[in-house]
Design a protein around this motif. Structure first.
Motif: not given
Length: 161
Positions: A54-64, A151-156
């Motif tokens: 998962p990307t940094d953006e994917a981690f950032a999309a998790l609840p605060a 590695i496969h980059v995933v969006e979540g």
């Protein structure tokens, strides 16, 4: 065939999963989590492993607060469970993941955590990974070859139940 870049950074097939992840500007949260969970040595080992990263953006999309909570030492077991739910034993390229799949069909995988993932290919050829909670995330960059796997980059962030 040359490895794809990740976040604009070169990825080297002769380097291991950790060495390449450290060089990826879009995987800083993942690297911090792997370090906090004590998985650096494992993912630097011979493998082979298939990692859905998962990307940094994917981690950032998790609840605060989710990432901050998972990174606390007292939550190491939970963090390890989440991270190992992104790893499958063996090296599985995109062709391996989708072999024999008609668009819309699913292939089931078991992660090293014992959790289940499913792979689905769309009619346009996009590949999605489903976690046990039913979340589906697209593989945005496939087949980033490593000395000890792929590695496969995933969006979540794939979450176990």
């Amino acid at each position: 065939m040359a490895n794809p870049t990740v976040g604009g950074a070169a990825m080297f097939a002769q380097k291991n999963i950790i060495e390449n992840a450290v060089n990826s500007p879009i995987h800083t949260t993942l690297v911090a989590a792997v370090k906090a969970a004590g998985l650096v040595e494992t993912l630097s080992g011979p493998g082979p492993f298939t990692v859905f990263a998962p990307t940094d953006e994917a981690f950032a999309a998790l609840p605060a607060g989710t990432v901050e909570t998972l990174l606390k030492p007292e939550n190491k077991d939970t963090l390890t469970k989440v991270l190992t739910a992104h790893v499958v034993a063996g090296q599985m390229t995109a062709a391996d993941l989708t072999a024999g799949l008609a668009p819309g069909e699913f292939k089931n995988l078991q992660t090293v955590s014992g959790d289940a993932l499913s792979v689905q290919m769309t009619s346009s050829g996009s590949v999605y990974i489903f976690d046990e909670s039913g979340n589906a995330y697209q593989v945005s960059t496939a087949d980033v070859m490593q000395s000890n796997g792929v590695i496969h980059v995933v969006e979540g962030v794939l979450l176990p139940k």
